[in-house]
Design a protein around this motif. Structure first.
Motif, short mmCIF file in Angstrom:
data_model
loop_
_atom_site.label_atom_id
_atom_site.label_comp_id
_atom_site.label_asym_id
_atom_site.label_seq_id
_atom_site.Cartn_x
_atom_site.Cartn_y
_atom_site.Cartn_z
N PHE A 233 0.80 -1.22 0.00
CA PHE A 233 0.00 0.00 0.00
C PHE A 233 0.83 1.28 0.00
O PHE A 233 0.28 2.36 -0.09
CB PHE A 233 -0.95 -0.01 1.20
N LEU A 234 2.13 1.16 0.08
CA LEU A 234 3.02 2.32 0.07
C LEU A 234 2.58 3.36 1.09
O LEU A 234 2.59 4.55 0.82
CB LEU A 234 3.07 2.94 -1.35
N ASP A 235 2.13 2.89 2.24
CA ASP A 235 1.71 3.79 3.29
C ASP A 235 2.80 3.86 4.36
O ASP A 235 2.77 3.15 5.35
CB ASP A 235 0.38 3.30 3.90
N LEU A 236 3.79 4.72 4.11
CA LEU A 236 4.93 4.80 5.02
C LEU A 236 4.52 5.33 6.39
O LEU A 236 5.15 5.00 7.39
CB LEU A 236 6.01 5.71 4.45
N ARG A 237 3.47 6.14 6.40
CA ARG A 237 3.06 6.68 7.70
C ARG A 237 2.57 5.55 8.60
O ARG A 237 3.00 5.42 9.75
CB ARG A 237 1.98 7.73 7.54
N ALA A 238 1.69 4.72 8.04
CA ALA A 238 1.19 3.59 8.82
C ALA A 238 2.35 2.69 9.24
O ALA A 238 2.42 2.25 10.39
CB ALA A 238 0.17 2.81 8.00
N ALA A 239 3.28 2.46 8.31
CA ALA A 239 4.41 1.60 8.64
C ALA A 239 5.24 2.19 9.78
O ALA A 239 5.68 1.48 10.68
CB ALA A 239 5.28 1.39 7.39
N ALA A 240 5.43 3.52 9.73
CA ALA A 240 6.24 4.18 10.76
C ALA A 240 5.53 4.13 12.10
O ALA A 240 6.15 3.84 13.13
CB ALA A 240 6.51 5.63 10.35
N VAL A 241 4.23 4.40 12.10
CA VAL A 241 3.47 4.38 13.36
C VAL A 241 3.52 2.97 13.96
O VAL A 241 3.76 2.80 15.16
CB VAL A 241 2.01 4.83 13.12
N GLY B 91 6.46 -7.19 -6.84
CA GLY B 91 5.40 -6.35 -6.30
C GLY B 91 5.91 -5.07 -5.67
O GLY B 91 5.31 -4.02 -5.77
N ALA B 92 7.09 -5.19 -5.01
CA ALA B 92 7.60 -4.06 -4.26
C ALA B 92 8.40 -3.09 -5.13
O ALA B 92 8.75 -2.00 -4.68
CB ALA B 92 8.47 -4.57 -3.11
N LEU B 93 8.68 -3.49 -6.37
CA LEU B 93 9.60 -2.72 -7.21
C LEU B 93 9.16 -1.26 -7.38
O LEU B 93 9.94 -0.34 -7.15
CB LEU B 93 9.73 -3.41 -8.58
N VAL B 94 7.91 -1.07 -7.81
CA VAL B 94 7.45 0.30 -8.08
C VAL B 94 7.48 1.14 -6.81
O VAL B 94 7.92 2.29 -6.83
CB VAL B 94 6.04 0.27 -8.70
N ASN B 95 7.04 0.54 -5.70
CA ASN B 95 7.06 1.29 -4.44
C ASN B 95 8.46 1.73 -4.07
O ASN B 95 8.68 2.84 -3.59
CB ASN B 95 6.48 0.44 -3.32
N GLN B 96 9.43 0.88 -4.32
CA GLN B 96 10.80 1.25 -3.98
C GLN B 96 11.33 2.34 -4.90
O GLN B 96 12.09 3.21 -4.48
CB GLN B 96 11.69 0.01 -4.00
N LEU B 97 10.91 2.30 -6.16
CA LEU B 97 11.33 3.37 -7.08
C LEU B 97 10.75 4.71 -6.62
O LEU B 97 11.41 5.73 -6.69
CB LEU B 97 10.85 3.05 -8.50
N ILE B 98 9.51 4.66 -6.16
CA ILE B 98 8.87 5.89 -5.70
C ILE B 98 9.60 6.44 -4.46
O ILE B 98 9.90 7.63 -4.38
CB ILE B 98 7.38 5.64 -5.41
N LEU B 99 9.90 5.55 -3.54
CA LEU B 99 10.54 5.98 -2.29
C LEU B 99 11.95 6.51 -2.53
O LEU B 99 12.45 7.34 -1.78
CB LEU B 99 10.59 4.83 -1.30
N THR B 100 12.61 6.02 -3.57
CA THR B 100 14.00 6.44 -3.82
C THR B 100 14.09 7.44 -4.97
O THR B 100 15.14 7.60 -5.57
CB THR B 100 14.88 5.22 -4.16
N LYS B 101 12.97 8.12 -5.26
CA LYS B 101 12.91 9.03 -6.40
C LYS B 101 14.02 10.08 -6.36
O LYS B 101 14.59 10.44 -7.38
CB LYS B 101 11.53 9.70 -6.40
#
Lengths: 546, 369
Positions: A233-241, B91-101
Motif C-alpha cells: 500500500f506504500l503507506d509509510l506513515r502507517a508503517a512508521a506508526v 510487487g515491491a519494485l514500483v514502491n521502492q522506485l517511488i521511495l527512492t525518487k
C-alpha cells in the motif's frame, strides 16, 4: 581504582565511537530515515497517526502479536527448561550432537521451514490429523520449534553452573525432590529463565515468515502489517506508526530482560561451579522422554525437509544434491548453488568478524553498569526488535549512494554489514555475562602493578573472554549464514547468498527447482550444525544469555 | 569492491552457439569500436547518442535473467559495464522506485507490470523514451494510453493450472471458467494466493473484476470462500506445497500459476498439468528510463537492447514469459504445452491503479475476514 581508566567518560566514549558509528551508519540512519519520512513527508498529521493506532485492524494485530508471542514463549520455556536439565545439567554420551541439532532450527531460513510445516499440517501431511493448517496453534508450534534453542542455551548454561550444595542441603533437611526444586533450584534459575523468556518473546513478536506462510495470510501481526503497508500500500506513515508501536513492545521486553539479567549477573558474582553430573540409570527415563519431545518438535520438520530434498519424479534420490554443483537454468539463478554457498561463507566470515570485533568492544564498555552503558546496551539491542523490511528499506533509502566518498551502490560489503547488524545483539548478550564476571580485584591488582589498560585487557580480560568469544563467533557466523530479511534488500542479483538463492529457486515451477531449494536448505542446516558444534566445545561454564 | 567479475570474456567465447542461432549482428568483430555500435543488434542506429558513458545500472526484480553471453555481447558492443540491482520482488519494485525518487537506484528499470504501471507514471519516477528498436512496433501494442514512459518487453498469462491425472481419476469435469469454481463439486479443490502479498494473486483478483464486473466480483469471491477456497501467502506455497501434480503431491488439484508452467511438469514427454485458458489475466512487463538517471542515454540503449531479437529470443527460456517481438521463435515445448489464452482478461492500468488498494481491502474482508 586505576583500572577504571577505561571508565573515564572520555576514553569510554572514544572507544564507544566505533560501535556507535557502525550502528549509526548501517542501522540508526536507515531506520531514522524511514521513520522520519513516514511521519513527516506528508506533513505531521497527529490525527492521522492516532487513527492508525486506534483502528480495529491495528488492535487486531496487537492482540494477535501478544497472543502468539506469549504462547510461543510459554511453549519454549515449558519444553526448553526440562530439556536444558537433560542436555546441560546431566552429562551423557552423544549430548553434544543433540545440543547442536537442537540449535539448528534457530538459524534456518523461514521460507523452507514454513513450507516443511505446511506440508506436515496439510490434509495428507504427517500431522494433518491435528487440523492445525493455517491455525494459531500451528504458528505457535513453529515458533517453539525456532526458539526452544534460546531457552536451552540460556537456561542450560545457568543450570550447568548451579551449585548443587543448597539443593542437597534442602534434601538432607527433609524436602522432597519437588519441594527442593520449587524452593531452591527454580528461584536460582529464575533470572536465567526470565532473561531467556524476554528474548524469545522478542523473537516471536517480530517473527515474519512463519506467521505469513503458516497463517496463510489469515493471521496478522504488527510485523506482517508493517510489511503490507510498505510493500503493497506504500503507506509509510502507517508503517512508521506501527514500527514505533513495535519498538514500544520491544522496549518493554528488553527492560524485562535487562531486569532479569541484572538479577542473574548479581547471582553470578556467587561461586561459579561445575554443577553437571554424570547421568545415571535412574535418569534414563527422563532423558528418553525429553528426547522424544525434542525429536517430535525439532526433527519432524527437519525430516520433512530432508525427505523433500530427496524427492524426485520417480521416487527418491540424490539428484538435487548433485544439481547443486551444476549451473541451474539461467532463469533460476545466474550462478550454481555452490557458488552462492561460497558467497554466503565469505559474507558470513566478514559479518562474524565485524560483529564479534564490535561485540568485544561493547562488552568491555558494558563491564560496569553506568547510565551511559545502559544507553549503549539498549542501542545495541535495538536491531532485534525492528522489522527487517524497515531496516532493508532504510538501507535502500540511505546507503544506495556515495557515503563519505565511498560509492556503496550495489556494493558487496552491504550484505555482511547488514548481517553484522542483525548478529551484534546476540554477540553482545553472549559476551557480556562473562565480561561482567571478570573479578574486578584482579584487574585492579594488575593496574596497581603498573599494567597499561591494554596489558590488563590482554593479560586478564582476554584469557577469560576467549572461550565465550569463540562461542559468539560461531553464533554470529551461523546467524549471518541464515540471514534473509535484510540481505534480500542489499544482495546483488548476480551474487546471491544461500538463503536468497533458496528463495529464488522457489520462484520457478519444476521439481528440479523446488528439490534444489530443499537440498540447499539441508546444506545450510548442516553448515550451521557444524559451526554450532564447534562453538559448543568453546562453551564455558560461566554461561551466557544465549 | 566486488568479489568476482561475473561476466567474463570466457563466457562470451564459450557460448557463441546460442547467439549464432538467432542473430545476424552477433558476428560483428568483438573488437569494434563502441562508437560504431552505439546500440546493439542488427539495426543499431547510427544516430543514437554517440557517448553512452561507461556504466549503466538496471533496476529490476529478482526474476530477471539473461544469459551471460547475450549480456556480454551487449557490453562489448555498447562499451557499457552493466550492473543489475534487484531490491526485492516484483510487487515491491514500483514502491521502492517511488521511495527512492530523489536518489534513483539506477538508470533504467525493467519489470514494472501493468498492475502497478500507472502508479509509477503518476508518481513521476520515469522519463519518456520512444525506442526505435526492431520490436518497438510490436511493443506499441501494449503501450499505455497517454504516456510514453514505459516500453513493453514481454507478457504472460496468469492462469489456474490443474492436475490432469487427478481429474481423470476423480471422473470430474474440468472447470472451464472462473464462474464454475464456485460449484460445490469443486469444493476444497482450489488453492490461490493473496493479492496483497503475491502478484499472481493480484492478477487473479483483477481477472475476476474483469469477468464479473465491479458489481459482481465481490459475490463471486464470497461464493468461492464458502466453497473452501484455500489462500496462501505466495506462489511457491500454492504451487510447490499445495499442488497435487505428480511432482509435488499436495492436496489441491487446481492452483494459481501461469500459462507457461505446464512445460515444467512434463514427465517422460507427457504433460501432467495444463492451464485453464479461460481463467487468465494478461500481465505485461515494461521497461523505462528513470527520471533523474545519471546516464539516461545508456538507459535508453538498454531498452533498445531488450527489444532486440537477441534479447527477445532469450526471454521464454530465461524468464518464463512471452517476448513482445513477433519475429523471434517460441520454444517448441511452449507451443505444445503452454499455449497462451486466446482471449485473456484485461483491465486498463489506470482503472487498476485507481482501485487496486480498495479492491484488495475488500477482498481481504470477504475472503479472510
Amino acid at each position: 581504582m586505576r583500572a577504571a581508566r577505561l571508565h573515564h567518560p572520555l576514553s569510554w566514549w572514544a572507544l564507544a565511537a566505533l560501535p556507535l558509528a557502525f550502528l549509526g551508519l548501517f542501522f540508526l540512519w536507515p531506520l531514522g530515515t524511514v521513520l522520519a519520512r513516514g511521519l513527516t513527508d506528508a506533513g505531521v498529521d497527529l490525527a492521522g497517526m492516532i487513527e492508525i493506532l486506534t483502528s480495529p485492524r491495528t488492535a487486531d494485530a496487537v492482540v494477535t502479536t501478544l497472543l502468539l508471542a506469549t504462547a510461543g514463549t510459554v511453549g519454549s520455556v515449558v519444553i526448553g527448561v526440562p530439556a536444558a536439565y537433560a542436555l546441560y545439567r546431566l552429562r551423557w554420551r552423544g549430548q553434544a550432537t543433540v545440543r547442536a541439532l537442537a540449535v539448528v532450527p534457530f538459524v534456518l531460513p523461514t521460507i523452507v521451514v514454513a513450507s516443511a510445516f505446511t506440508a506436515l499440517f496439510g490434509r495428507s501431511g504427517g500431522l494433518g490429523f491435528l487440523g492445525l493448517d493455517q491455525s494459531m496453534v500451528g504458528i505457535v508450534l513453529a515458533l517453539v520449534f525456532y526458539n526452544v534453542a534460546v531457552v536451552l542455551r540460556v537456561v542450560g548454561g545457568a543450570w550447568a553452573a548451579l551449585d548443587p550444595a543448597p539443593t542437597e542441603a534442602a534434601r538432607t533437611l527433609g524436602a522432597d525432590p519437588r519441594r527442593a526444586f520449587l524452593h531452591v533450584t527454580l528461584p536460582a534459575l529464575a533470572p536465567a529463565i526470565g532473561s531467556a523468556a524476554a528474548v524469545v518473546f522478542l523473537f516471536c513478536a517480530t517473527s515474519f515468515g512463519v506467521v505469513l506462510v503458516l497463517g496463510g495470510t489469515r493471521i496478522n501481526t504488527i510485523e506482517t502489517e508493517i510489511y503490507l503497508q510498505v510493500a503493497q500500500f506504500l503507506d509509510l506513515r502507517a508503517a512508521a506508526v506501527l514500527s514505533i508501536l513495535q519498538l514500544l513492545f520491544v522496549g518493554i521486553a528488553l527492560a524485562v530482560a535487562a531486569w532479569a539479567r541484572r538479577r542473574r549477573d548479581r547471582s553470578s558474582t556467587m561461586r561459579r561451579v561445575d554443577g553437571t553430573r554424570l547421568a545415571t540409570r535412574g535418569d534414563a527415563g527422563a532423558i528418553a522422554v525429553i528426547l522424544v519431545v525434542l525429536a517430535l518438535l525439532v526433527s519432524a520438520p527437519l525430516v520433512a525437509l530432508v525427505e523433500r530434498s530427496l524427492r524426485t519424479t520417480d521416487g527418491h534420490g540424490v539428484d538435487h544434491y548433485v544439481a547443486l554443483f551444476g549451473q541451474p537454468g539461467r532463469a533460476v539463478l545466474p550462478v550454481p548453488v555452490w557458488a552462492a554457498a561460497v558467497n554466503s561463507l565469505a559474507a558470513a566470515t566478514v559479518a562474524a568478524a565485524v560483529a564479534t570485533g564490535l561485540g568485544l568492544i561493547v562488552a568491555s564498555l558494558l563491564m560496569r553498569r553506568t547510565g551511559r552503558s545502559a544507553i549503549l546496551d539498549s542501542v545495541v539491542m535495538l536491531p532485534l526488535g525492528v522489522s527487517a523490511v524497515i531496516v532493508g528499506l532504510g538501507m535502500l533509502l540511505t546507503l544506495n549512494r556515495s557515503v563519505l566518498g565511498v560509492d556503496l551502490r550495489g556494493s558487496w560489503w552491504l550484505v555482511p554489514m547488514a548481517q553484522a547488524v542483525i548478529a551484534l545483539p546476540l554477540v553482545v548478550r553472549t559476551l557480556v555475562p562473562s565480561a561482567r564476571a571478570i573479578p574486578a580485584p584482579m584487574r585492579d591488582a594488575a593496574s596497581t602493578l603498573g599494567a597499561s589498560p591494554w596489558q590488563v585487557w590482554r593479560l586478564v580480560d582476554w584469557p577469560l573472554l576467549r572461550r565465550p568469544f569463540g562461542l559468539a563467533l560461531g553464533f554470529a557466523f551461523a546467524i549471518s549464514l541464515g540471514e534473509f530479511g535484510a540481505t534480500t534488500f542489499v544482495a546483488r542479483p548476480d551474487q546471491p547468498t544461500l538463503p536468497t538463492a533458496i528463495y529464488r529457486l522457489l520462484g520457478r515451477p519444476g521439481i528440479e527447482n523446488v528439490g534444489m531449494a530443499f537440498a540447499a536448505a539441508v546444506v545450510l542446516a548442516l553448515m550451521t550444525a557444524s559451526v554450532m558444534m564447534v562453538s559448543e566445545r568453546m562453551r564455558t561454564t560461566v554461561g551466557s544469555d544465549l | 569492491m566486488r568479489m568476482q567479475r561475473t561476466f567474463t570474456i570466457a563466457a562470451l567465447a564459450a557460448s557463441s552457439l546460442a547467439l549464432a542461432a538467432c542473430s545476424s549482428g552477433g558476428e560483428q568483430d568483438p573488437g569494434a569500436q563502441p562508437s560504431d555500435t552505439g546500440s546493439p543488434g542488427p539495426t543499431a542506429t547510427g544516430d543514437a547518442a554517440p557517448d553512452l558513458g561507461s556504466e549503466v545500472t538496471v533496476v529490476t526484480h529478482d526474476s530477471f535473467a539473461v544469459p551471460d553471453d547475450v549480456l556480454a555481447a551487449f557490453e562489448e558492443e555498447s562499451g557499457l559495464d552493466v550492473t543489475f540491482v534487484a531490491p526485492g520482488d516484483a510487487g515491491a519494485l514500483v514502491n521502492q522506485l517511488i521511495l527512492t525518487k530523489d536518489a534513483p537506484l539506477g538508470d533504467v528499470v525493467y519489470g514494472i507490470d501493468n498492475t502497478f504501471a500507472s502508479r509509477a507514471i503518476a508518481e513521476g519516477v520515469l522519463a519518456d523514451y520512444e525506442s526505435q528498436a526492431p520490436a518497438a512496433a510490436d511493443a506499441a501494442d501494449y503501450a499505455l494510453d497517454g504516456s510514453g514512459a514505459l516500453t513493453a518487453i514481454d507478457y504472460s498469462d496468469v492462469c489456474l493450472n490443474y492436475d490432469l491425472a487427478w481429474f481423470e481419476e476423480a471422473g470430474l469435469d474440468v472447470p472451464q471458467s472462473l464462474g464454475a469454481l464456485s460449484d460445490p463439486q469443486y469444493r476444497g479443490l482450489v488453492s490461490v494466493t493473496n493479492p496483497a502479498t503475491s502478484s499472481p494473486g493480484l492478477a487473479l483478483l483483477l481477472a475476476t473484476v474483469a469477468e464479473f464486473g465491479e458489481d459482481g466480483w465481490e459475490d463471486y469471491w464470497r461464493a468461492l470462500a464458502e466453497n473452501e477456497l484455500r489462500v496462501t501467502a505466495s506462489w511457491s506455497d500454492t504451487y510447490f506445497t499445495d499442488f497435487s501434480a505428480p511432482n509435488y503431491g499436495g492436496d489441491y488439484p487446481i492452483v494459481l500459476s501461469y500459462a507457461s508452467s505446464p512445460p515444467s511438469e512434463v514427465i517422460d514427454g507427457e504433460p501432467t498439468t495444463a492451464a485453464l485458458l479461460d481463467t487468465c489475466f494478461r500481465q505485461v512487463e515494461y521497461a523505462g528510463v528513470l527520471e533523474g538517471a545519471r546516464n539516461p542515454a545508456a538507459g535508453q540503449a538498454v531498452i533498445d537492447w531488450m527489444l532486440s531479437d537477441e534479447f527477445q529470443a532469450t526471454i521464454p527460456d530465461n524468464m518464463y514469459v512471452y517476448p513482445v517481438s513477433s519475429s523471434v521463435d517460441i520454444p517448441e515445448a511452449w507451443a505444445e504445452f503452454a499455449p497462451l489464452a486466446e482471449d485473456p482478461h484485461t483491465l486498463a492500468p489506470d482503472v487498476i491503479d485507481a482501485n487496486r488498494d480498495a479492491w484488495i481491502e475488500t477482498w481481504t474482508s470477504i475472503v479472510l475476514g
